[in-house]
Design a protein around this motif. Structure first.
Motif, short mmCIF file in Angstrom:
data_model
loop_
_atom_site.label_atom_id
_atom_site.label_comp_id
_atom_site.label_asym_id
_atom_site.label_seq_id
_atom_site.Cartn_x
_atom_site.Cartn_y
_atom_site.Cartn_z
N TYR A 130 26.70 35.90 29.62
CA TYR A 130 25.56 35.32 28.92
C TYR A 130 25.23 33.98 29.55
CZ TYR A 130 22.85 32.91 25.31
OH TYR A 130 21.87 32.20 24.64
N CYS A 131 23.95 33.72 29.75
CA CYS A 131 23.50 32.45 30.29
C CYS A 131 22.65 31.74 29.24
CB CYS A 131 22.68 32.66 31.57
SG CYS A 131 21.93 31.14 32.21
N SER A 132 23.14 30.61 28.77
CA SER A 132 22.40 29.87 27.74
C SER A 132 21.16 29.22 28.32
CB SER A 132 23.30 28.81 27.10
OG SER A 132 23.77 27.89 28.07
N GLY A 133 21.12 29.07 29.67
CA GLY A 133 19.97 28.44 30.30
C GLY A 133 18.68 29.23 30.13
N ASP A 134 18.80 30.56 30.02
CA ASP A 134 17.62 31.39 29.82
C ASP A 134 17.74 32.32 28.61
OD1 ASP A 134 19.41 33.27 30.81
OD2 ASP A 134 18.49 33.36 32.79
N GLN A 135 18.84 32.18 27.88
CA GLN A 135 19.12 33.01 26.70
C GLN A 135 19.06 34.50 27.03
OE1 GLN A 135 16.25 30.39 25.55
NE2 GLN A 135 18.05 29.30 26.30
N LYS A 136 19.73 34.86 28.13
CA LYS A 136 19.77 36.25 28.55
C LYS A 136 21.21 36.67 28.80
CE LYS A 136 15.19 36.07 30.73
NZ LYS A 136 14.41 36.23 31.99
N LEU A 137 21.50 37.95 28.54
CA LEU A 137 22.79 38.48 28.90
C LEU A 137 22.60 39.49 30.01
CD1 LEU A 137 23.54 41.25 26.47
CD2 LEU A 137 22.65 39.21 25.40
N TYR A 138 23.51 39.47 30.96
CA TYR A 138 23.38 40.22 32.19
C TYR A 138 24.51 41.24 32.32
CZ TYR A 138 20.13 36.51 33.62
OH TYR A 138 19.07 35.63 33.68
N ILE A 139 24.14 42.45 32.77
CA ILE A 139 25.17 43.47 32.95
C ILE A 139 24.78 44.45 34.04
CG2 ILE A 139 24.19 44.97 31.15
CD1 ILE A 139 27.11 45.78 30.48
N ASP A 140 25.74 44.74 34.90
CA ASP A 140 25.64 45.85 35.84
C ASP A 140 26.32 47.02 35.13
OD1 ASP A 140 26.09 47.75 37.86
OD2 ASP A 140 26.22 46.21 39.41
N LEU A 141 25.57 48.08 34.87
CA LEU A 141 26.10 49.19 34.08
C LEU A 141 27.31 49.86 34.71
CD1 LEU A 141 22.74 50.78 32.83
CD2 LEU A 141 24.41 49.50 31.47
N SER A 142 27.53 49.62 36.00
CA SER A 142 28.72 50.18 36.64
C SER A 142 30.00 49.58 36.04
CB SER A 142 28.70 49.93 38.15
OG SER A 142 28.78 48.54 38.44
#
Length: 289
Positions: A130-142
């Motif tokens: 999670y990046c609070s700088g852009d309020q987004k959570l990131y995931i590579d489904l692999s």
């Protein structure tokens, strides 16, 4: 988990195929990166991504646009992730409303290989974050495949726990706790900073359990096998477990996510109570976590 007929969130960005192929990072570097931020980065994510990116850059990073075609399995995981995200939106919107607050949900970003966030560049090796700088959570489904085959920590609720944990960091950000914790971490020693990071991570585990409690209450979505799988996952991502797997011993002073026992216990606590307490992991002495 029972998800048939459940809605899918539209708060999603699909950047798969827009990143690049990452080269030059040996297995030793990958293991170190995994220990630093295997599941999430509720500590100073900017520092984590910067560190990992630097390691990768030393070996070389190649970026290119590719024509991405998801496999049928990836399509299933995408749908699953959208449904879980939607479930967190429903639960946290209601819990915020009960406090007289308005919930602004995070965006889930799918990527492959590498991605750029407001916290810096990252590769799949850091795991979901999670990046609070852009309020987004990131995931590579692999990553879910790695959970299943390499970590032996698969299962629907185990996968959902990963997403709900990252959303937990967004809850911390939304209440103002995450920024305050990061500010404090910059003022104290490394040992004290690690302890604050552990509190942040265990709180996100607790919030993941709170979500699961209410999702079960609302939809009857979870059975006992799901719970066992999620607890197994929490145990497999404890600092002590990961460090012992990587080098044969653990260094408690370096823990920044919590032990296997702590992570499983705080998830279970949230699952059992379902109470939106704003900072339970910050309200008790560190040795009692």
């Amino acid at each position: 988990m029972k998800l048939n007929g459940r809605r899918e969130s539209s708060n999603v960005e699909d950047r798969r195929g827009k990143g690049g192929a990452v080269a030059g990072m040996g297995i030793g570097g990958i293991i170190i990166a995994a220990i630093i931020a295997f599941i999430s980065s509720g500590g100073d994510m900017g520092q984590v991504l910067s560190s990992v990116s630097e390691q990768v850059a030393q070996g070389g990073v190649q970026t290119e646009q590719v024509d991405y075609q998801p496999t049928p399995e990836e399509q299933k995981l995408e749908k699953f992730s959208r449904q879980i995200l939607a479930g967190t939106e429903d639960v946290w919107a209601q819990l915020f409303k009960e406090k007289g607050w308005q919930y602004a949900p995070p965006t889930l970003v799918f990527f492959t290989g590498a991605v750029q966030s407001a916290c810096g560049n990252a590769t799949s090796q850091v795991g979901p974050f999670y990046c609070s700088g852009d309020q987004k959570l990131y995931i590579d489904l692999s990553f879910f495949e790695q959970m299943d085959k390499q970590m032996k920590a698969g299962g629907d609720l185990a996968h959902a726990y990963v997403i709900a944990h990252e959303v937990g960091h967004h809850i911390e950000y939304s209440t103002g706790l995450l920024n305050k914790a990061h500010q404090q971490m910059r003022k104290v020693s490394e040992k004290e900073s690690n302890q604050i990071s552990v509190r942040i991570e265990l709180l996100a585990d607790y919030y993941a359990g709170v979500w699961a409690h209410h999702d079960q209450k609302n939809y009857g979505s979870i059975d006992n096998q799901d719970i066992l799988e999620a607890i197994n996952c929490a145990q497999k991502i404890g600092d002590d477990y990961l460090q012992k797997q990587a080098r044969g011993y653990a260094v408690p002073e370096s823990f920044n996510h919590g032990t296997s026992e702590q992570r499983a216990r705080w998830f279970k606590r949230g699952l059992e109570r379902g109470t939106f307490d704003e900072a339970p992991t910050f309200d008790i002495p560190y040795e009692k976590l």
